[in-house]
Write an enzyme that holds these catalytic residues in place. Structure first.
Site, PDB file in Angstrom:
ATOM      1  N   ASN D 162       0.827  -1.203   0.000  1.00 44.76           N
ATOM      2  CA  ASN D 162       0.000   0.000   0.000  1.00 44.76           C
ATOM      3  C   ASN D 162       0.857   1.245   0.000  1.00 44.76           C
ATOM      4  O   ASN D 162       1.977   1.208   0.496  1.00 44.76           O
ATOM      5  CB  ASN D 162      -0.913   0.007   1.237  1.00 44.76           C
ATOM      6  CG  ASN D 162      -2.260  -0.584   0.918  1.00 44.76           C
ATOM      7  OD1 ASN D 162      -2.770  -0.382  -0.183  1.00 44.76           O
ATOM      8  ND2 ASN D 162      -2.845  -1.301   1.878  1.00 44.76           N
ATOM      9  N   CYS D 184      -5.601  -6.563  -4.047  1.00 45.34           N
ATOM     10  CA  CYS D 184      -6.241  -6.098  -2.815  1.00 45.34           C
ATOM     11  C   CYS D 184      -7.465  -6.970  -2.535  1.00 45.34           C
ATOM     12  O   CYS D 184      -8.123  -7.451  -3.453  1.00 45.34           O
ATOM     13  CB  CYS D 184      -6.660  -4.637  -3.009  1.00 45.34           C
ATOM     14  SG  CYS D 184      -7.667  -3.993  -1.677  1.00 45.34           S
ATOM     15  N   HIS D 185      -7.781  -7.141  -1.253  1.00 49.26           N
ATOM     16  CA  HIS D 185      -8.872  -8.045  -0.871  1.00 49.26           C
ATOM     17  C   HIS D 185     -10.249  -7.394  -0.803  1.00 49.26           C
ATOM     18  O   HIS D 185     -11.246  -8.081  -0.635  1.00 49.26           O
ATOM     19  CB  HIS D 185      -8.575  -8.653   0.510  1.00 49.26           C
ATOM     20  CG  HIS D 185      -7.481  -9.657   0.485  1.00 49.26           C
ATOM     21  ND1 HIS D 185      -6.161  -9.299   0.461  1.00 49.26           N
ATOM     22  CD2 HIS D 185      -7.522 -11.009   0.462  1.00 49.26           C
ATOM     23  CE1 HIS D 185      -5.408 -10.392   0.434  1.00 49.26           C
ATOM     24  NE2 HIS D 185      -6.198 -11.440   0.432  1.00 49.26           N
ATOM     25  N   HIS D 220      -9.609   0.840  -3.185  1.00 52.01           N
ATOM     26  CA  HIS D 220     -10.261   1.323  -1.962  1.00 52.01           C
ATOM     27  C   HIS D 220     -11.372   2.336  -2.231  1.00 52.01           C
ATOM     28  O   HIS D 220     -11.987   2.849  -1.294  1.00 52.01           O
ATOM     29  CB  HIS D 220      -9.247   1.918  -0.972  1.00 52.01           C
ATOM     30  CG  HIS D 220      -8.392   0.880  -0.317  1.00 52.01           C
ATOM     31  ND1 HIS D 220      -7.471   1.167   0.654  1.00 52.01           N
ATOM     32  CD2 HIS D 220      -8.329  -0.463  -0.485  1.00 52.01           C
ATOM     33  CE1 HIS D 220      -6.868   0.061   1.047  1.00 52.01           C
ATOM     34  NE2 HIS D 220      -7.375  -0.948   0.361  1.00 52.01           N
TER      35      HIS D 220
END
Lengths: 485, 485, 485, 485
Positions: D162, D184-185, D220
């Site tokens: 990140n 990314c999860h 995000h």
């Protein structure tokens, strides 16, 4: 930078303007400019540079001679130089107007494609001949741009050299900060014609200056979608005119016999207007090179639309310095054989120059990299629109976009131009061939013929293709026309 | 909407799939589909509609007959209907595959342009013939799209009708929410060929399924810039192959004598690859209609590149329902004259169908409106790229852009396509002519010839041009070919 | 259309110009305009319409009184009307300048957001107050645009009503063919200031007219990246000035005590210039509404940067027709209580009008839909740049793009503006809220507060929100501030 | 290249895969990966490099230990190295997962902005903390990209570090030919949640794998506008759920007491869905950093929406290698203190790896430079969408565009990201400040405060800002927080 170092007198001083004149030795235009300058409200010095030193010197001599005439109101000093750097050093204005010996170049541009059935009307700015003219010229103008960057980075550079689009584009590609303008008379001719219609049809007392147009496109393939004359909207008049017999004439070779190649019968213009609903704004002889169906069928088709081909013999003849009329004129004037009168030539150049030195604003058409002035053409490509000229400032006017079919034709030509420019960065001949291959005139040839035509043109003009890497070209290697061991 | 009204069983039920089959009465494809369905892991009903009721009925009969064969594992029920609304009502899947009588349409598409010197190889999807085929077909497919919106708005619509780009575009133009896919075999053929190279050159055990490509462009003018076979990058192999004798063959008419028009010699493919550095991915006979220099020089040029023209006689002959082989087959199978074996045809359609019903993901090439999958072509234009098919979902894959010269050619064709689509909204024939006029094949004609060709085609196919406003056309009025009082 | 029907006298006749003046009853501007017209080289009639009939009548009376003064050189006839259609019918020029009663509108725009901590400096063109002003005004201006289309489709429409961007955008959104210009004085003020620097720092004899700038952006958030004064490049001077103490002043509330809210201390301008390297070209009090960090910290921050808030009491007081100074002046002049001198006001409006009637070209900043003049902002959004005004013609100048961080701020505001315009097409209040919600001032509130602020503003100004569908708004329904049963 | 040199075995050999693992020494993820690899259908070697050599060595030891367990089906060899070049040399796959000591970096990212009133929930990927994390990380990842270009130019690079967008963008900015994926999860979590709704509301037997979404945005701050579960369209269900009490909960600090910071209450998600009509697809704690109004009002607002701040103490504590649980686990397993079972972790990484080695296609969300997959966001910016993974090939899926208000928010963040990336090319700190200054969190500060905050962060993290030119920064020089002589 401190305030103290700021000069409050402005960058361009109309009492002490420095002009570099590159090329143009034998052209009609230099003597006209010299007379215009003598009558202008600006003074300064002009440095002339030409590969043909003699003609630069003759022009300098003529310039100083004109200054001695009593009607001369401005003060100019002329000087010839054999070093381009000297000519450019500190110049406020640079004029570019050069040409290679047509007998060794332009003649091939016209004659070789003709053997392949490509009957270009002028072959000067697009099509196989125009592309080769570009390929010869671009490397030299890259050098000019580099020299401007070094010797007069802020100068206003007026490019008159054809093909104007390719050449102006090359100047900016080499030196993006250059203040170069590509200039051309065609749109002025269209405004003249429209003024004539205002006089004849509406009884107005109109001349070119009264006609304003919204012009856009690429040089020699410009279009107009708004026309006003002294506040009168002339657009509705066009539909009426386009339907008249005068706009539907059919010409034969005999009809054109004796006519100048420069006579513009506007039949191509009207046909394109009828088909696409928007008015072309360049002479018919140039339009046909871009709207290429008018070239199909050769001489017959061209003549039928009232266009006469500019033969290679004409080109060769009208160039040779020694014999050209204007040269003769200059000498005759100076030695008194011929009466000289100091008259202005009504050149737009002088209006632009006046506006740049503070006497503006002035609106006229110029060729500049696209930064939005033609919304639906590629950015950075050189496009032609109106611009506002103010003191030390030129800004294009936002002219909008195109109906799709016309846009499509224009974009096709821009793709050829940009491909050749891309190729010129490294001299990649095979990449230049790609631009050649998709040219609208060349596309009418079978694939192998387009390669052979390319190779033949390379062979014929090899000595002028210095900037190109011929050795590593697959196209040449595979061609029959070009001898490789 | 409340949760209660939500159906947890999914929109598409692979045990009860409803297929509407529009057209395709006499085509080889229907019997193949029927056999594939019988062997699939999906069941349901098929409603067949064709203007030729008889052939729809025969196909239905054949479908139900196949179901009775013991090898049939799926359960399908076939029914013919003479009302398209009935066929569409509630359908999950719609197959579109229609054609007007070639003897009255396609024959003219080929023969009339030929008289003007346009020697189209197939004349089915672009060029004067392709454009007229589009003009005939678009109005009908607007009706289909409207009917889909009314009777089965969420159905997956598979369009096989040519010209695939124009037709798929018309479906979306009429009903933007349609789930339509334009489908075509050409890219599959390219993958087959590339698999062959993997076998022959690298000794790999490869078939089409092992070859993945990054494909992009417009139907019949698609290009590939990445090729992998089972993880092996085949791209470097192409440069080697393109230089071999096999990729530089010259054909004569005699060489092609007796050859099928469908034989693909890949000489056009290799030449385009050598010139532009990117590989075309459609059969040579289609490519030449878009890379039009291969049509210049007529039969001789075409043959020299190994392409044989699909003559109009071939088209007319291979269509007539009564005589077609496949019809005969169907009858022969059913009456026992010929032995029937139930085998799958390896059609991509079945893979897509399987993926749509949940057996995915499956990646294959489809034609869809551009929403970014080809970054440098116009949005909404129908482009061909790979797409991922998942349950009730198809999404194109972002395939990037093009080298400029290739992009330029493609954009030119899109401009023709979009102009015709624009014109079809109101039936404005003169606007359609603008698209025709800038077509790369038509551009090789002088201006008047392009108008006369257009008028002649209108005259010959007038009965199929219902959606167009002929009465107010300036082009027809000014033409000599089209009689107006 | 036949030639006979073409009028050779031009659409706009400077001897018989017809002006419709909508609103502006109580403003200072009408009396100034009346005096300017009396001194102009143009004659004609002016029809005045205002919802406040009385003030339109007083202005008409004053207009005709001025005409009777001996210094009046032009001939104008003034007439008040209570029907807007009558005012517009056949007008050549339309002036729009209206305002709702500030006591019932503007006061809320300022006071309600303040309760939420949004300390807008002017609240007139963006931020919660500006957005609500837009929401009140847009529906009315849609009606104006429709009336112009009906009664004077080719008229030149000068919009002075704030928020200029929203309002001009609404005019074009309703009637895309309108010839509307959004006008504003802020850039002129910047040119005045720059002329002052040229005088003070370089000793030049300069005024606003000598300063030319390349201006671009949206109204009240315009930026300049080129500045010239009489051919002198002033750009390098800015870096020097920005570093001086004068450009780094810190103000307290006391410092500003007694100062007019219109005093421009340029501290915001300098800080933005230092941060982003490009010069803002609107008054600091407007800039802070767009560069919203200057509003953070409320009164203290605002004052620290030399900006004084325009309080709602000021607004309310300075509007009431009966008390306003200018009204008093007009009456006093007419009844002889006060001496009257006929002087021109130096308004740009008159320069534009003169250029439109043939006395051009004239270059000045205007607000127009983007058609490429700002290359990196959205097309059709209303942007502010220079334009060239010529006879019956206005064309924006291609002004280029922005450094990313500045572009980012501008785009954010355009997104709010365009969202509100989209919403106004159907009166969708919840969609308007989306534009409100992403506004840079509103974003500083927690989500619920932004909803409550919106609802409170709706409640307070409900009677002015006719064009909006309040009944179906989820936002209102979910709010606490707005009573729903 | 000749055919002979072509390797028919494919570039990626699933029996001999070479993985370089950079960083990740102390993370939970390495032990999980080691177990997954042991159970995979792929074998090869893993080279581990970490600045903390010890933890790389422990992981290597653990890897080889796992291989010796009898359940291990694949064959892997692990080796730690203290030279990154050695780790990368010839790698097929590179995993990047590094972090600076949080106690010296992340703690400041959270605590210093908080003093200025910026109450970031995570401060890891945007906002002042996220930007500084980016500024620390970008220079290092430029080095990684350069090392990949040198040592394994075709390797598949998985970036888990990140801020994923900044870091992935930096990799491509440094080496445009890199095959890097940002992973990314968060979107997986959204699909889990949607599967839960399918189970609970529709009684379906669904898990994450059954849910497919059309996802797009930036990491995000991704959004979903299509949701399907096993062919059932879940989209209509959302409107119903969003209106329920469960989606309108109000939390207090007490409610969240004892809750993990990772608990996702989806209240932010629902509020954004209700406002904008499109569903966010990242955890609420990340969303609030981008939809910044949720941060306004500090702890109270954040808690009210069910989000708990990740305090700096948490970060510091959970990182220290020696104490971390997972390290303890590894040792305990190896020395038999704790029972070890070899189970797969259900990580997407393994699915991607399997698809890359030939076991595809597999569709999942990844972060990649935009080449059209999100049509209305800038090209080259790193965006997150689905992609199809096939053998040695990853291609993003064309996901379309956004409703304007959401697009506006995303573009604002991209402008910050791109400005910092631009600045990082030369280490221009003042240009990085421009990106900081327009950040949506920073904008809520008065101008001077934003400068002081920037300066304070530079001061606190100076030792990690090697790639930046602090000496020439005007911002630092003018700040009070940063000491300059």
């Amino acid at each position: 930078m401190t305030v103290d170092s700021l000069d409050s007198s402005g960058r361009i001083d109309s009492d002490d303007l420095s002009i570099a004149y590159i090329g143009g030795g034998s052209r009609q235009w230099a003597p006209a400019l010299i007379r215009d300058l003598a009558l202008a409200d600006i003074s300064g010095d002009v440095r002339l540079y030409d590969v043909n030193v003699e003609s630069a010197e003759r022009n300098a001599r003529f310039g100083n001679w004109v200054q001695r005439q009593e009607e001369a109101v401005a003060e100019w000093h002329y000087e010839a130089t054999d070093a381009i750097d000297e000519a450019l050093d500190g110049a406020d204005v640079v004029i570019l107007s050069t040409q290679f010996d047509p007998a060794e170049t332009f003649v091939h541009d016209l004659d070789i494609p003709k053997e392949y059935g490509i009957y270009g009307a002028v072959a000067a700015t697009i099509g196989p001949g125009g592309i080769f003219r570009a390929m010869r010229t671009i490397p030299l103008y890259r050098e000019f741009a580099a020299a401007v960057r070094e010797h007069c980075p802020d100068a206003w550079v007026f490019n008159y050299t054809n093909p104007v689009t390719f050449v102006t584009r090359a100047l900016y590609d080499e030196y993006p900060g250059i203040n170069a303008l590509g200039l051309c008379h065609e749109v002025l001719g269209t405004r003249d014609r429209l003024a004539r219609y205002a006089r004849e049809e509406l009884g107005m007392d109109a001349s070119r200056e009264d006609v304003s147009v919204n012009v856009k496109g690429i040089n020699h393939f410009t279009w107009v979608d708004e026309v006003q004359c002294d506040g009168v909207d002339l657009w509705p008049l066009l539909a009426d005119l386009a339907d008249r017999e005068e706009a539907r004439r059919t010409f034969t070779a005999e009809d054109l016999d004796g006519e100048s190649v420069f006579t513009d019968n506007w039949q191509v213009t009207w046909e394109l207007y009828r088909t696409f609903g928007i008015l072309p704004a360049a002479g018919d002889r140039h339009l046909v090179e871009y709207a290429t169906s008018f070239l199909r069928g050769g001489k017959e088709t061209l003549n039928r639309w009232g266009v006469k081909r500019t033969g290679s013999d004409y080109r060769a003849k009208h160039w040779t310095p020694a014999e050209s009329e204007q040269t003769t004129d200059v000498e005759a004037w100076m030695n008194g054989e011929r009466e000289f009168t100091l008259e202005s030539s009504n050149e737009t150049f002088m209006d632009i120059l006046a506006a740049l030195t503070g006497d503006g604003p002035f609106v006229t058409n110029v060729n500049l990299p696209n930064e939005g002035q033609v919304d639906d053409l590629q950015r950075d490509a050189v496009v032609e629109t109106n611009a506002v000229v103010r003191e030390d400032d030129v800004q294009p006017v936002a002219a909008g976009g195109f109906p799709r079919p016309v846009r499509s034709m224009i974009r096709g030509h821009i793709d050829t131009q940009e491909t050749v420019i891309e190729a010129s960065r490294t001299g990649d001949l095979d990449h230049a061939f790609r631009g050649f291959r998709i040219d609208q005139q060349v596309r009418t040839l079978p694939p192998e013929a387009s390669r052979e035509l390319f190779a033949e043109l390379v062979l014929a003009e090899e000595q002028y293709l210095d900037g190109w890497n011929l050795d590593e070209s697959r196209i040449l290697r595979e061609s029959e026309a070009y001898p490789t061991e």
